[in-house]
Design a protein around this motif. Structure first.
Motif, PDB file in Angstrom:
ATOM      1  N   UNK A  68      70.835  65.036  42.516  1.00  0.00           N
ATOM      2  CA  UNK A  68      70.786  63.602  42.270  1.00  0.00           C
ATOM      3  C   UNK A  68      72.073  62.941  42.769  1.00  0.00           C
ATOM      4  N   UNK A  69      73.231  63.570  42.449  1.00  0.00           N
ATOM      5  CA  UNK A  69      74.515  63.013  42.880  1.00  0.00           C
ATOM      6  C   UNK A  69      74.582  62.952  44.402  1.00  0.00           C
ATOM      7  N   UNK A  70      74.053  63.995  45.043  1.00  0.00           N
ATOM      8  CA  UNK A  70      74.130  64.047  46.509  1.00  0.00           C
ATOM      9  C   UNK A  70      73.266  62.968  47.165  1.00  0.00           C
ATOM     10  N   UNK A  71      72.144  62.630  46.515  1.00  0.00           N
ATOM     11  CA  UNK A  71      71.194  61.767  47.202  1.00  0.00           C
ATOM     12  C   UNK A  71      71.220  60.310  46.784  1.00  0.00           C
ATOM     13  N   UNK A  72      72.186  59.924  45.924  1.00  0.00           N
ATOM     14  CA  UNK A  72      72.146  58.569  45.379  1.00  0.00           C
ATOM     15  C   UNK A  72      73.281  57.727  45.928  1.00  0.00           C
ATOM     16  N   UNK A  73      72.973  56.471  46.211  1.00  0.00           N
ATOM     17  CA  UNK A  73      74.041  55.622  46.724  1.00  0.00           C
ATOM     18  C   UNK A  73      74.599  54.700  45.645  1.00  0.00           C
ATOM     19  N   UNK A  74      73.816  54.405  44.594  1.00  0.00           N
ATOM     20  CA  UNK A  74      74.332  53.487  43.586  1.00  0.00           C
ATOM     21  C   UNK A  74      75.405  54.160  42.759  1.00  0.00           C
TER      22      UNK A  74
ATOM     23  N   UNK B 269      80.245  59.308  55.343  1.00  0.00           N
ATOM     24  CA  UNK B 269      80.506  59.993  56.615  1.00  0.00           C
ATOM     25  C   UNK B 269      79.306  60.842  57.020  1.00  0.00           C
ATOM     26  N   UNK B 270      78.586  61.346  56.025  1.00  0.00           N
ATOM     27  CA  UNK B 270      77.370  62.117  56.284  1.00  0.00           C
ATOM     28  C   UNK B 270      76.250  61.449  55.492  1.00  0.00           C
ATOM     29  N   UNK B 271      75.105  61.214  56.119  1.00  0.00           N
ATOM     30  CA  UNK B 271      74.023  60.470  55.471  1.00  0.00           C
ATOM     31  C   UNK B 271      73.506  61.169  54.227  1.00  0.00           C
ATOM     32  N   UNK B 272      72.746  60.421  53.409  1.00  0.00           N
ATOM     33  CA  UNK B 272      72.279  60.981  52.138  1.00  0.00           C
ATOM     34  C   UNK B 272      71.287  62.119  52.351  1.00  0.00           C
ATOM     35  N   UNK B 273      70.389  61.949  53.337  1.00  0.00           N
ATOM     36  CA  UNK B 273      69.423  63.012  53.590  1.00  0.00           C
ATOM     37  C   UNK B 273      70.134  64.268  54.054  1.00  0.00           C
TER      38      UNK B 273
END
Lengths: 213, 480
Positions: free
Chosen positions: A18-24, A87-91
């Protein structure tokens, strides 16, 4: 009891993703708080003496309430909501996270484990959490995201510490927690200063780049 | 006694928070430094005692580091009030309290005989020194502080993981896990090898970050160049040595496990990489404080290289802890005077320092000669000991690489230093009479004191110190 611990460990892994894939940022801070509470609960499942109780409540209060509150305070102060353009996208970071978790499982498989941890998710989860924290720390631009990355990394280390039931006296564990708290406090102050100095809503650590050779 | 050594600086830190004026707080620095140095010298004469159930003890290695820390702190503390007076715009409440808390935590590192406690203390040195680096409150110092906090905290978190791995290596073979140094040294031969090896790698990466070993050194040049000069001196000469002590503790355990070969290879490798990286960045370095920071990286490399080589080189490396620490004090404090006189950290902006501030420039030159290993200064003796031991142990490739890199550093650093001290100061005609700027005594005498010690150690090592060094070396180098 054993199954409960495994379930908690799996939840930790889920929170990592979850932490890796979330922007909020708010959600990421929440996730780190949940992870802190999960760690405290894991500790309580393993040990039921007063020391464990004291430590677990310390962990839940500090990692689950105080530190997230500090970070949220810093976030309000600097008025940013989201991690933009990491620097690296969420996906990609999700994929990297999956890779790191796989590697952690493999690596833990090659190390000889004590009977108490053989066949459990303890060591792999600890390593995967450390790697996740490291990933977040290195791929995000916002100072607050990086602070959360550091917290996740520290959570992984703490999980490893849980395998050592008696090796770590309470005083040391509490010292570690206190250091962490003070660290986040200092980080929060610095974040505020970064915000003031750069006077930009972005508050981007990538702008901290005047010191170079 | 061990507790008193902690309580004095902690008490001074609290007192600094309570004192009402900047002037009083600044005056507290030399007083506190002197009391602490006196206590340390007293403690070194006493036999080894343990305190708090074996958690605190002062063995040879701890004594060595404690001695360097308190001597360097004492001289820096004499120097600092003048620096603070120059920056009177900022309140020094946090700064002075931070200095004493920093000293207390470094003292705790050298006394800790429990690896968990040592970890807590080392992390605390990061937190207490961060406000010191940020003292000037400029965007650059902010950036340096941020990098320092994040990189060192992560490094140290990795070291904690390594510490847990080490404890797990006992659990895995069915021993009861413990992080007390004495337990670990006793159980070392039975520890699980895969866990021990992984632990050592994590630890040398983790504490190596704090020690400034390449390639984990990214924070170090920034922090050293942006911090106030007396703080740079303490970071370079005292703090890095504390991290070195942590690595030595784990090396002790590897040695007791009869498994030091693996650790040695790793240390030689990291040592050479650090010296090489320092050499590359020191050539044509524009900022002279950064140049000194890279010199710190080089010398941390020499320390681990010496321990990696083993034999008499361990004695050399431990002697080098003192020599490098004190010489870095000379260099950073005199660089601070140059910075003050010229208002720039750019080496290009500084010429003719020997004419404008003759005493500081001469001391800077002496520091340069000492640190690059010129006789008759202390670092010559310790580096020579390491090189001789390397030849004796047949490490020809290692020693050749070391000598070549040292020569490159000598040339690179020499070009910068000589252009700074010679010539005529900017804006002044060499034909005219140049009046040197008055140099206040409190910014000169501490450097003279440190420089005399460096010279003294190059000429002869006093008996008690030699005994201490031999004792400390015997702890690191387990005879087989």
């Amino acid at each position: 009891m054993h199954q409960l611990v495994e379930a908690l460990l799996v939840s930790v892994l889920v929170v990592n993703f979850f932490v890796l894939g979330t922007s909020r940022l708010n959600a990421v801070i929440h996730a780190s708080a949940v992870e802190g509470v999960l760690l405290g609960a894991t500790l309580l499942c393993l040990r039921r003496d007063w020391e464990a109780l004291a430590l677990a409540s310390g962990v839940i209060v500090i990692k689950g309430v105080v530190i997230p509150a500090l970070l949220r305070g810093a976030m309000r102060e600097v008025a940013i909501r989201r991690e933009v353009e990491p620097f690296v996208g969420f996906t990609t970071s999700l994929l990297l996270g999956a890779l790191a978790t796989g590697l952690a499982l493999l690596f833990a498989g090659t190390l000889p484990l004590a009977p108490a941890q053989a066949g459990t998710l303890f060591v792999p989860t600890a390593l995967a959490t450390v790697l996740t924290g490291f990933l977040v720390l290195t791929t995000r631009r916002k100072a607050i995201s990086q602070a959360v990355g550091y917290l996740v990394l520290e959570n992984g280390v703490f999980l490893m510490g849980l395998t050592l039931a008696r090796a770590l006296p309470l005083v040391v564990e509490l010292g570690v927690l206190l250091d962490l708290l003070m660290g986040v406090l200092v980080i929060g102050i610095i974040i505020n200063h970064i915000n003031r100095e750069l006077s930009s809503v972005e508050m981007d650590t990538a702008k901290l780049s005047s010191l170079q050779d | 006694m061990l507790l008193a050594l902690l309580m004095v600086p902690l008490g001074a830190a609290l007192l600094a928070l309570a004192l009402p004026t900047d002037r009083l707080r600044a005056a507290l620095l030399p007083v506190g430094g002197a009391v602490q140095l006196g206590l340390v010298l007293l403690a070194l004469r006493l036999p080894e005692t343990v305190s708090l159930g074996g958690w605190l003890a002062l063995d040879g290695l701890g004594r060595l580091i404690l001695l360097v820390v308190s001597v360097l702190f004492f001289f820096s503390a004499i120097y600092t009030p003048r620096y603070l007076a120059q920056h009177a715009a900022h309140s020094n409440r946090v700064f002075v309290a931070g200095m004493f808390a920093f000293l207390a935590m470094m003292t705790l590192v050298s006394e800790a005989h429990h690896l968990g406690l040592m970890w807590v203390a080392i992390e605390a040195t990061t937190l207490t020194s961060a406000p010191l680096i940020y003292f000037e409150k400029s965007p650059r110092s902010l950036e340096a502080t941020w990098k320092y906090l994040v990189l060192c905290s992560v490094g140290i978190a990795i070291a904690l993981l390594g510490t847990f791995f080490l404890a797990y290596s006992a659990l895995q073979v069915g021993l009861s896990p413990s992080l007390a140094l004495s337990d670990l040294l006793r159980d070392a031969p039975h520890l699980s090898r895969p866990w021990l090896h992984t632990a050592f790698v994590l630890l040398i990466v983790g504490y190596g970050t704090k020690m400034g070993l390449a390639p984990m050194h990214a924070w170090l040049p920034d922090a050293h160049s942006e911090a106030p000069s007396p703080v740079s001196a303490l970071l370079s000469g005292a703090l890095l040595n504390c991290a070195f002590l942590a690595i030595l503790r784990f090396f002790q355990i590897c040695g007791a496990a009869h498994d030091a070969g693996f650790a040695r290879h790793l240390m030689i490798l990291l040592g050479l990489v650090s010296i090489a990286v320092a050499a590359v960045f020191m050539i044509r370095q524009r900022d002279y404080k950064r140049m000194l920071a890279y010199s710190s990286i080089e010398h941390m490399g020499i320390l681990v290289l010496g321990v990696g080589i083993g034999g008499a080189a361990v004695f050399g490396a431990l002697l080098h802890v003192i020599n490098n620490g004190l010489t870095k004090g000379v260099l950073f404090l005199s660089a601070g005077n140059i910075h003050l006189a010229y208002g720039t950290k750019e080496a290009r902006g500084v010429t003719g320092a020997l004419r404008r501030i003759p005493i500081s420039a001469a001391l800077f030159l002496i520091g340069f000669l000492a640190i690059t290993g010129a006789p008759p200064f202390g670092p010559f003796l310790s580096e020579f000991t390491i090189v001789r031991a390397a030849f004796a142990r047949g490490r020809y490739a290692v020693v050749t690489a070391f000598l070549v890199l040292s020569f490159v550093i000598l040339v690179g650093m020499g070009a910068t230093v000589l252009s700074m001290v010679h010539g005529s100061p900017p804006g002044e005609d060499s034909a005219n009479e140049i009046r040197p700027v008055r140099e206040p005594a409190s910014t000169v005498w501490p450097i003279v004191g440190l420089a005399s010690l460096v010279l003294l150690l190059g000429v002869f090592v006093p008996g008690p110190l030699a005994n201490l060094l031999h004792h400390a070396a015997s702890l690191v180098e387990v005879s087989r």
